[in-house]
Design an enzyme around this catalytic site. Structure first.
Site, short mmCIF file in Angstrom:
data_model
loop_
_atom_site.label_atom_id
_atom_site.label_comp_id
_atom_site.label_asym_id
_atom_site.label_seq_id
_atom_site.Cartn_x
_atom_site.Cartn_y
_atom_site.Cartn_z
N HIS A 39 0.85 -1.21 0.01
CA HIS A 39 0.12 -0.03 0.03
C HIS A 39 0.72 1.38 0.06
CE1 HIS A 39 -4.00 1.81 0.81
NE2 HIS A 39 -3.34 2.87 0.96
N ASP A 81 0.25 5.61 -1.09
CA ASP A 81 -0.61 6.54 -1.42
C ASP A 81 -0.11 7.79 -2.26
OD1 ASP A 81 -3.53 6.16 -0.23
OD2 ASP A 81 -2.33 5.67 1.52
N GLU A 132 -8.82 1.40 -2.50
CA GLU A 132 -8.96 1.39 -1.15
C GLU A 132 -10.31 2.28 -0.55
OE1 GLU A 132 -6.31 2.96 2.77
OE2 GLU A 132 -6.47 3.99 0.85
N HIS A 175 -13.20 1.73 3.87
CA HIS A 175 -12.20 2.74 4.47
C HIS A 175 -12.52 3.23 5.95
CE1 HIS A 175 -9.39 6.24 4.60
NE2 HIS A 175 -8.59 5.43 4.46
N HIS A 224 -8.78 -1.88 7.53
CA HIS A 224 -10.04 -0.92 7.73
C HIS A 224 -11.21 -1.40 8.00
CE1 HIS A 224 -8.16 2.83 6.71
NE2 HIS A 224 -7.19 2.21 5.86
N HIS A 267 -2.16 -2.98 4.59
CA HIS A 267 -1.50 -2.20 5.68
C HIS A 267 -2.07 -2.12 6.98
CE1 HIS A 267 -4.71 0.12 3.58
NE2 HIS A 267 -4.34 1.23 4.17
N ASP A 276 2.43 2.06 3.81
CA ASP A 276 1.25 3.14 3.83
C ASP A 276 1.86 4.65 3.68
OD1 ASP A 276 -1.20 4.27 3.89
OD2 ASP A 276 -1.39 3.73 6.11
#
Length: 424
Positions: free
Chosen positions: A45, A47, A148, A175, A221, A242, A311
Protein backbone atom coordinates in the site's frame (compact mmCIF):
# COMPACT_ATOMS: atom_id res chain seq x y z
CA UNK A 1 57.27 -34.34 3.83
CA UNK A 2 53.48 -34.53 3.56
CA UNK A 3 51.92 -37.15 1.37
CA UNK A 4 49.83 -36.19 -1.63
CA UNK A 5 46.67 -37.19 0.26
CA UNK A 6 47.57 -35.03 3.24
CA UNK A 7 48.31 -32.06 0.97
CA UNK A 8 44.83 -32.44 -0.52
CA UNK A 9 43.30 -32.50 2.94
CA UNK A 10 45.15 -29.33 3.94
CA UNK A 11 44.23 -27.62 0.66
CA UNK A 12 40.57 -28.43 1.17
CA UNK A 13 40.71 -27.19 4.76
CA UNK A 14 42.28 -23.93 3.57
CA UNK A 15 39.54 -23.43 0.97
CA UNK A 16 36.84 -24.08 3.58
CA UNK A 17 38.50 -21.69 6.01
CA UNK A 18 38.74 -18.96 3.40
CA UNK A 19 35.12 -19.53 2.38
CA UNK A 20 33.96 -19.34 5.98
CA UNK A 21 35.98 -16.18 6.47
CA UNK A 22 34.45 -14.60 3.38
CA UNK A 23 30.94 -15.50 4.52
CA UNK A 24 31.65 -14.17 7.95
CA UNK A 25 32.74 -10.89 6.44
CA UNK A 26 29.28 -10.25 4.98
CA UNK A 27 27.67 -7.54 7.07
CA UNK A 28 23.99 -7.59 7.93
CA UNK A 29 23.48 -4.68 5.58
CA UNK A 30 25.17 -6.54 2.74
CA UNK A 31 23.15 -9.64 3.53
CA UNK A 32 19.95 -7.58 3.42
CA UNK A 33 20.79 -6.19 -0.01
CA UNK A 34 21.74 -9.64 -1.28
CA UNK A 35 18.37 -11.06 -0.21
CA UNK A 36 16.57 -8.12 -1.81
CA UNK A 37 18.47 -8.77 -5.04
CA UNK A 38 17.28 -12.40 -4.98
CA UNK A 39 13.63 -11.83 -4.00
CA UNK A 40 11.32 -8.97 -5.01
CA UNK A 41 10.24 -6.61 -2.25
CA UNK A 42 6.47 -6.21 -2.69
CA UNK A 43 4.73 -3.46 -0.70
CA UNK A 44 0.97 -3.65 -0.21
CA UNK A 45 0.00 0.00 0.00
CA UNK A 46 1.35 3.38 -1.11
CA UNK A 47 -0.72 6.55 -1.53
CA UNK A 48 1.46 8.49 -3.96
CA UNK A 49 -1.46 8.79 -6.43
CA UNK A 50 -3.45 10.61 -3.74
CA UNK A 51 -0.56 13.02 -3.22
CA UNK A 52 -0.59 13.71 -6.96
CA UNK A 53 -4.29 14.56 -6.72
CA UNK A 54 -3.98 16.69 -3.58
CA UNK A 55 -0.91 18.62 -4.71
CA UNK A 56 -1.36 18.80 -8.48
CA UNK A 57 -5.03 17.95 -9.12
CA UNK A 58 -3.80 14.90 -11.06
CA UNK A 59 -1.88 17.05 -13.55
CA UNK A 60 0.91 14.54 -13.90
CA UNK A 61 2.40 16.62 -16.73
CA UNK A 62 3.29 19.19 -14.06
CA UNK A 63 5.18 16.67 -11.93
CA UNK A 64 8.62 15.11 -12.27
CA UNK A 65 8.70 11.96 -10.14
CA UNK A 66 12.50 11.99 -10.34
CA UNK A 67 12.72 15.28 -8.44
CA UNK A 68 9.43 15.37 -6.51
CA UNK A 69 10.02 16.62 -2.96
CA UNK A 70 7.83 16.67 0.11
CA UNK A 71 6.60 13.10 -0.35
CA UNK A 72 7.76 9.77 1.02
CA UNK A 73 8.01 8.45 -2.53
CA UNK A 74 9.85 9.39 -5.70
CA UNK A 75 11.83 7.39 -8.24
CA UNK A 76 15.31 7.81 -6.67
CA UNK A 77 13.90 6.78 -3.27
CA UNK A 78 12.20 3.76 -4.87
CA UNK A 79 15.51 2.68 -6.41
CA UNK A 80 17.41 3.18 -3.14
CA UNK A 81 14.76 1.18 -1.27
CA UNK A 82 14.95 -1.76 -3.71
CA UNK A 83 11.18 -1.55 -4.09
CA UNK A 84 10.41 -4.19 -6.70
CA UNK A 85 6.60 -4.13 -6.71
CA UNK A 86 4.08 -1.67 -5.35
CA UNK A 87 0.32 -1.76 -4.98
CA UNK A 88 -0.55 1.89 -5.60
CA UNK A 89 -3.73 2.93 -3.81
CA UNK A 90 -6.59 4.32 -5.87
CA UNK A 91 -8.06 6.12 -2.88
CA UNK A 92 -10.75 8.78 -2.61
CA UNK A 93 -12.21 9.99 0.71
CA UNK A 94 -15.40 8.74 2.32
CA UNK A 95 -16.96 12.16 1.64
CA UNK A 96 -17.31 11.08 -2.00
CA UNK A 97 -19.67 8.24 -1.07
CA UNK A 98 -23.11 8.64 -2.73
CA UNK A 99 -21.62 11.48 -4.80
CA UNK A 100 -18.73 11.17 -7.26
CA UNK A 101 -16.69 8.33 -5.76
CA UNK A 102 -16.67 6.23 -8.93
CA UNK A 103 -15.47 9.10 -11.14
CA UNK A 104 -12.77 10.13 -8.71
CA UNK A 105 -11.59 6.54 -8.29
CA UNK A 106 -11.37 6.10 -12.06
CA UNK A 107 -9.22 9.23 -12.17
CA UNK A 108 -6.87 7.70 -9.59
CA UNK A 109 -6.66 4.50 -11.65
CA UNK A 110 -5.84 6.69 -14.64
CA UNK A 111 -2.99 8.35 -12.72
CA UNK A 112 -1.33 4.98 -12.06
CA UNK A 113 -1.58 4.03 -15.72
CA UNK A 114 -0.05 7.36 -16.72
CA UNK A 115 2.76 7.00 -14.20
CA UNK A 116 3.74 3.78 -15.94
CA UNK A 117 3.51 5.22 -19.45
CA UNK A 118 5.41 8.39 -18.48
CA UNK A 119 8.26 6.51 -16.77
CA UNK A 120 8.53 3.21 -18.70
CA UNK A 121 12.16 2.71 -17.71
CA UNK A 122 11.21 2.70 -14.05
CA UNK A 123 7.63 1.37 -13.79
CA UNK A 124 5.91 -1.59 -15.42
CA UNK A 125 2.14 -1.86 -15.16
CA UNK A 126 1.31 -5.24 -13.60
CA UNK A 127 -1.85 -7.25 -13.10
CA UNK A 128 -0.57 -10.73 -12.19
CA UNK A 129 1.95 -12.64 -10.10
CA UNK A 130 3.83 -13.40 -13.32
CA UNK A 131 4.02 -9.69 -14.18
CA UNK A 132 5.67 -8.99 -10.83
CA UNK A 133 8.47 -11.44 -11.60
CA UNK A 134 8.86 -10.10 -15.15
CA UNK A 135 9.31 -6.56 -13.82
CA UNK A 136 11.77 -7.85 -11.20
CA UNK A 137 13.92 -9.46 -13.89
CA UNK A 138 13.82 -6.22 -15.90
CA UNK A 139 14.81 -4.16 -12.84
CA UNK A 140 11.58 -2.17 -12.91
CA UNK A 141 9.00 -1.56 -10.20
CA UNK A 142 5.90 -3.63 -10.91
CA UNK A 143 2.98 -1.21 -10.50
CA UNK A 144 -0.31 -2.71 -9.39
CA UNK A 145 -3.53 -1.01 -8.34
CA UNK A 146 -5.58 -1.49 -5.19
CA UNK A 147 -8.85 0.41 -4.68
CA UNK A 148 -8.94 1.55 -1.06
CA UNK A 149 -12.54 1.61 0.10
CA UNK A 150 -15.73 -0.15 -0.93
CA UNK A 151 -17.50 3.21 -1.31
CA UNK A 152 -15.51 3.57 -4.55
CA UNK A 153 -17.70 1.02 -6.37
CA UNK A 154 -21.05 2.60 -5.37
CA UNK A 155 -22.46 -0.82 -4.38
CA UNK A 156 -22.16 -2.06 -7.97
CA UNK A 157 -20.69 -5.41 -8.98
CA UNK A 158 -20.59 -4.17 -12.56
CA UNK A 159 -18.42 -1.24 -11.49
CA UNK A 160 -16.13 -3.61 -9.61
CA UNK A 161 -15.77 -5.82 -12.67
CA UNK A 162 -15.01 -2.78 -14.82
CA UNK A 163 -12.28 -1.70 -12.40
CA UNK A 164 -10.82 -5.21 -12.57
CA UNK A 165 -10.69 -4.88 -16.35
CA UNK A 166 -8.79 -1.63 -15.85
CA UNK A 167 -6.17 -3.48 -13.82
CA UNK A 168 -7.39 -3.19 -10.22
CA UNK A 169 -6.24 -6.26 -8.32
CA UNK A 170 -7.48 -5.65 -4.80
CA UNK A 171 -10.40 -3.94 -3.13
CA UNK A 172 -10.17 -2.77 0.48
CA UNK A 173 -13.74 -3.53 1.54
CA UNK A 174 -14.14 -0.34 3.57
CA UNK A 175 -12.13 2.73 4.40
CA UNK A 176 -13.05 4.66 7.56
CA UNK A 177 -16.79 4.63 6.87
CA UNK A 178 -19.49 2.02 6.54
CA UNK A 179 -20.71 1.14 3.07
CA UNK A 180 -24.30 -0.02 2.40
CA UNK A 181 -22.97 -3.59 2.70
CA UNK A 182 -20.02 -3.66 5.17
CA UNK A 183 -19.01 -2.23 8.55
CA UNK A 184 -15.69 -0.43 8.95
CA UNK A 185 -13.15 -0.60 11.77
CA UNK A 186 -14.54 2.46 13.58
CA UNK A 187 -17.56 0.34 14.51
CA UNK A 188 -15.29 -1.53 16.91
CA UNK A 189 -14.25 1.75 18.57
CA UNK A 190 -17.86 2.93 19.04
CA UNK A 191 -17.31 5.96 16.79
CA UNK A 192 -19.50 4.54 14.00
CA UNK A 193 -22.75 2.60 14.42
CA UNK A 194 -22.89 -1.07 13.54
CA UNK A 195 -25.17 -1.32 10.51
CA UNK A 196 -24.72 -4.84 9.13
CA UNK A 197 -23.27 -6.99 11.92
CA UNK A 198 -20.30 -7.31 9.58
CA UNK A 199 -21.39 -7.99 6.01
CA UNK A 200 -24.88 -7.61 4.56
CA UNK A 201 -26.18 -10.30 2.17
CA UNK A 202 -24.94 -8.15 -0.73
CA UNK A 203 -21.54 -7.92 0.95
CA UNK A 204 -21.38 -11.70 1.02
CA UNK A 205 -22.30 -11.78 -2.68
CA UNK A 206 -19.41 -9.41 -3.35
CA UNK A 207 -16.87 -11.67 -1.61
CA UNK A 208 -17.75 -14.62 -3.84
CA UNK A 209 -17.74 -12.42 -6.94
CA UNK A 210 -14.24 -11.21 -6.06
CA UNK A 211 -13.19 -14.87 -5.81
CA UNK A 212 -14.70 -15.53 -9.22
CA UNK A 213 -12.97 -12.63 -10.95
CA UNK A 214 -9.61 -13.15 -9.21
CA UNK A 215 -9.48 -9.98 -7.15
CA UNK A 216 -7.60 -9.95 -3.84
CA UNK A 217 -9.81 -9.22 -0.84
CA UNK A 218 -8.21 -6.62 1.44
CA UNK A 219 -9.36 -6.58 5.07
CA UNK A 220 -7.45 -3.50 6.21
CA UNK A 221 -9.94 -0.96 7.63
CA UNK A 222 -12.83 -3.43 8.24
CA UNK A 223 -14.51 -4.37 11.50
CA UNK A 224 -13.47 -7.55 13.28
CA UNK A 225 -16.82 -9.11 12.40
CA UNK A 226 -16.10 -8.54 8.71
CA UNK A 227 -12.63 -10.04 9.11
CA UNK A 228 -14.05 -13.26 10.51
CA UNK A 229 -16.95 -13.49 8.08
CA UNK A 230 -14.69 -13.05 5.05
CA UNK A 231 -12.21 -15.59 6.38
CA UNK A 232 -15.12 -18.01 6.63
CA UNK A 233 -16.65 -17.20 3.23
CA UNK A 234 -13.77 -16.65 0.87
CA UNK A 235 -12.55 -19.52 -1.28
CA UNK A 236 -9.19 -17.76 -1.70
CA UNK A 237 -6.62 -16.38 0.75
CA UNK A 238 -7.11 -12.79 1.92
CA UNK A 239 -4.73 -9.91 2.52
CA UNK A 240 -4.38 -7.08 5.01
CA UNK A 241 -2.59 -4.62 2.74
CA UNK A 242 -1.48 -2.24 5.51
CA UNK A 243 -2.27 -3.40 9.06
CA UNK A 244 -0.16 -4.32 12.06
CA UNK A 245 -0.50 -6.47 15.22
CA UNK A 246 -3.18 -5.50 17.75
CA UNK A 247 -1.35 -7.21 20.62
CA UNK A 248 1.64 -4.88 20.11
CA UNK A 249 -0.46 -1.73 19.60
CA UNK A 250 -4.15 -2.09 20.58
CA UNK A 251 -5.56 0.09 17.82
CA UNK A 252 -8.63 -1.34 16.10
CA UNK A 253 -6.96 -0.83 12.71
CA UNK A 254 -4.61 -3.66 13.68
CA UNK A 255 -5.16 -7.42 13.56
CA UNK A 256 -5.92 -9.39 16.78
CA UNK A 257 -4.12 -12.64 17.49
CA UNK A 258 -7.11 -14.91 16.87
CA UNK A 259 -7.51 -13.39 13.41
CA UNK A 260 -3.77 -13.77 12.76
CA UNK A 261 -4.14 -17.47 13.42
CA UNK A 262 -7.12 -17.67 11.06
CA UNK A 263 -5.12 -15.85 8.37
CA UNK A 264 -2.47 -18.56 8.81
CA UNK A 265 -5.12 -21.27 8.39
CA UNK A 266 -6.35 -19.51 5.25
CA UNK A 267 -2.75 -19.07 3.96
CA UNK A 268 -3.23 -15.30 3.68
CA UNK A 269 -0.95 -12.38 4.49
CA UNK A 270 -0.74 -9.41 6.87
CA UNK A 271 1.40 -6.59 5.44
CA UNK A 272 2.77 -4.52 8.31
CA UNK A 273 1.84 -0.82 8.43
CA UNK A 274 4.47 1.80 9.36
CA UNK A 275 2.11 4.55 10.64
CA UNK A 276 3.29 5.54 14.11
CA UNK A 277 -0.24 5.53 15.52
CA UNK A 278 -0.62 1.86 14.52
CA UNK A 279 2.95 0.92 15.47
CA UNK A 280 3.17 2.27 19.02
CA UNK A 281 -0.30 3.81 19.52
CA UNK A 282 1.49 7.13 19.89
CA UNK A 283 2.90 9.87 17.69
CA UNK A 284 6.46 8.56 17.87
CA UNK A 285 8.00 5.26 16.82
CA UNK A 286 11.25 3.85 15.50
CA UNK A 287 12.38 1.04 13.26
CA UNK A 288 12.71 -1.36 16.18
CA UNK A 289 9.05 -0.79 17.09
CA UNK A 290 8.03 -1.82 13.57
CA UNK A 291 10.21 -4.93 13.79
CA UNK A 292 8.34 -5.83 17.00
CA UNK A 293 5.18 -6.26 14.89
CA UNK A 294 7.03 -8.54 12.48
CA UNK A 295 8.33 -10.58 15.39
CA UNK A 296 4.92 -10.85 17.04
CA UNK A 297 3.11 -11.98 13.89
CA UNK A 298 5.88 -14.50 13.26
CA UNK A 299 5.54 -15.83 16.81
CA UNK A 300 1.74 -16.08 16.79
CA UNK A 301 1.18 -17.31 13.24
CA UNK A 302 4.36 -17.79 11.21
CA UNK A 303 6.75 -15.94 8.91
CA UNK A 304 4.64 -17.29 6.05
CA UNK A 305 1.85 -14.72 6.57
CA UNK A 306 3.98 -11.57 6.88
CA UNK A 307 4.58 -8.81 4.34
CA UNK A 308 5.41 -5.12 4.03
CA UNK A 309 2.58 -2.54 3.84
CA UNK A 310 4.25 0.77 4.58
CA UNK A 311 1.30 3.11 3.90
CA UNK A 312 3.78 5.73 2.72
CA UNK A 313 2.27 9.02 1.51
CA UNK A 314 -1.00 8.08 3.15
CA UNK A 315 0.07 8.91 6.71
CA UNK A 316 1.47 11.95 8.49
CA UNK A 317 3.89 10.22 10.85
CA UNK A 318 6.40 7.47 10.11
CA UNK A 319 9.00 5.87 12.37
CA UNK A 320 12.52 7.11 12.89
CA UNK A 321 14.69 5.10 10.54
CA UNK A 322 11.82 4.53 8.09
CA UNK A 323 11.39 8.10 6.92
CA UNK A 324 10.59 7.21 3.30
CA UNK A 325 10.58 4.34 0.83
CA UNK A 326 14.37 4.38 0.53
CA UNK A 327 14.64 2.87 4.04
CA UNK A 328 13.30 -0.65 3.44
CA UNK A 329 16.81 -2.20 3.50
CA UNK A 330 17.27 -0.88 7.03
CA UNK A 331 14.18 -2.77 8.21
CA UNK A 332 15.37 -5.96 6.52
CA UNK A 333 18.70 -5.50 8.28
CA UNK A 334 16.89 -5.10 11.61
CA UNK A 335 15.02 -8.37 11.07
CA UNK A 336 18.31 -10.13 10.32
CA UNK A 337 19.80 -8.64 13.47
CA UNK A 338 16.92 -10.25 15.39
CA UNK A 339 17.78 -13.69 14.05
CA UNK A 340 15.44 -13.97 11.08
CA UNK A 341 16.70 -16.56 8.63
CA UNK A 342 17.24 -15.89 4.95
CA UNK A 343 14.14 -17.96 4.19
CA UNK A 344 12.04 -16.00 6.68
CA UNK A 345 13.15 -12.69 5.18
CA UNK A 346 12.54 -13.82 1.60
CA UNK A 347 9.06 -14.97 2.58
CA UNK A 348 8.21 -11.56 4.04
CA UNK A 349 9.84 -9.63 1.20
CA UNK A 350 7.69 -11.08 -1.53
CA UNK A 351 7.30 -14.84 -1.57
CA UNK A 352 4.24 -14.73 0.69
CA UNK A 353 2.38 -12.20 -1.44
CA UNK A 354 3.29 -14.06 -4.63
CA UNK A 355 1.92 -17.28 -3.13
CA UNK A 356 -1.33 -15.58 -2.11
CA UNK A 357 -1.67 -13.90 -5.52
CA UNK A 358 -1.11 -17.18 -7.36
CA UNK A 359 -3.70 -18.94 -5.21
CA UNK A 360 -6.25 -16.20 -5.91
CA UNK A 361 -5.55 -16.67 -9.61
CA UNK A 362 -5.97 -20.44 -9.25
CA UNK A 363 -9.37 -19.97 -7.58
CA UNK A 364 -10.37 -17.62 -10.41
CA UNK A 365 -9.32 -20.16 -13.01
CA UNK A 366 -11.31 -22.88 -11.24
CA UNK A 367 -14.48 -20.76 -11.47
CA UNK A 368 -14.45 -19.95 -15.17
CA UNK A 369 -17.77 -21.77 -15.65
CA UNK A 370 -19.45 -19.62 -12.98
CA UNK A 371 -21.44 -16.72 -14.44
CA UNK A 372 -20.83 -13.17 -13.18
CA UNK A 373 -23.17 -12.25 -10.34
CA UNK A 374 -25.64 -9.67 -11.69
CA UNK A 375 -28.08 -9.53 -8.78
CA UNK A 376 -28.13 -5.85 -7.73
CA UNK A 377 -28.13 -4.59 -4.19
CA UNK A 378 -31.70 -4.05 -2.90
CA UNK A 379 -32.92 -0.55 -3.71
CA UNK A 380 -33.88 0.26 -0.15
CA UNK A 381 -30.25 -0.25 0.94
CA UNK A 382 -28.85 2.39 -1.41
CA UNK A 383 -31.71 4.75 -2.28
CA UNK A 384 -30.87 8.41 -1.66
CA UNK A 385 -31.54 11.78 -3.37
CA UNK A 386 -28.32 11.53 -5.41
CA UNK A 387 -29.14 8.12 -6.91
CA UNK A 388 -31.59 7.27 -9.68
CA UNK A 389 -33.46 3.97 -9.64
CA UNK A 390 -33.57 2.89 -13.27
CA UNK A 391 -33.82 -0.87 -13.67
CA UNK A 392 -35.57 -1.53 -10.38
CA UNK A 393 -39.31 -2.43 -10.35
CA UNK A 394 -41.80 0.42 -10.85
CA UNK A 395 -39.90 2.65 -13.30
CA UNK A 396 -39.12 6.18 -12.11
CA UNK A 397 -40.39 9.35 -13.67
CA UNK A 398 -38.30 11.19 -16.26
CA UNK A 399 -36.27 12.87 -13.53
CA UNK A 400 -35.11 9.50 -12.25
CA UNK A 401 -37.17 9.38 -9.04
CA UNK A 402 -40.56 8.04 -8.12
CA UNK A 403 -42.86 11.05 -7.92
CA UNK A 404 -44.51 9.73 -4.76
CA UNK A 405 -41.20 9.92 -2.92
CA UNK A 406 -40.04 13.22 -4.38
CA UNK A 407 -39.71 16.47 -2.36
CA UNK A 408 -42.38 18.06 -4.57
CA UNK A 409 -44.86 15.28 -3.79
CA UNK A 410 -44.14 15.62 -0.09
CA UNK A 411 -44.65 19.39 -0.21
CA UNK A 412 -47.94 19.07 -2.08
CA UNK A 413 -49.14 16.39 0.34
CA UNK A 414 -48.39 18.60 3.35
CA UNK A 415 -50.09 21.58 1.69
CA UNK A 416 -53.19 19.53 0.87
CA UNK A 417 -53.34 18.21 4.44
CA UNK A 418 -53.17 21.76 5.79
CA UNK A 419 -55.93 22.96 3.46
CA UNK A 420 -58.19 20.07 4.42
CA UNK A 421 -57.61 20.75 8.11
CA UNK A 422 -58.68 24.40 7.62
CA UNK A 423 -61.75 23.33 5.69
CA UNK A 424 -62.85 21.13 8.58
Amino acid sequence: MLSRGMRRVFALALVLALTASAEGAETLGERALRLMAETPLIDGHNDLPWQIRKRFNNQLNSVDLNTLNGTHTNIPKIKAGRLSAQFWAAYVPCETQYKDAVRQTLEQIDVVHRMCSTYPQDFMFATSSEDIMTAFRENKTASLIGVEGGHSIDSSLGTLRTMYQLGVRYLTLTHSCNTPWADNWLVDTGKDPEEHKGLSPFGKQLILEMNRMGMLIDLAHVSEAVMNQVLELSKAPVIFSHSSAYAVCPNKRNVPDDVLRRVKEKAGIVMVNFYNDYVTCSQTANISDVADHFDHIKKVADASIIGFGGDYDGVTRVPEGLEDVSKYPALVEELLRRGWTDNDVKAALGENLLRVFKKVEEVRDSMTSTKPDDLPIPLEEVKNPCRTVYGYPNPPDSAGFRFANSPLALTLSLLLTALLAKAV
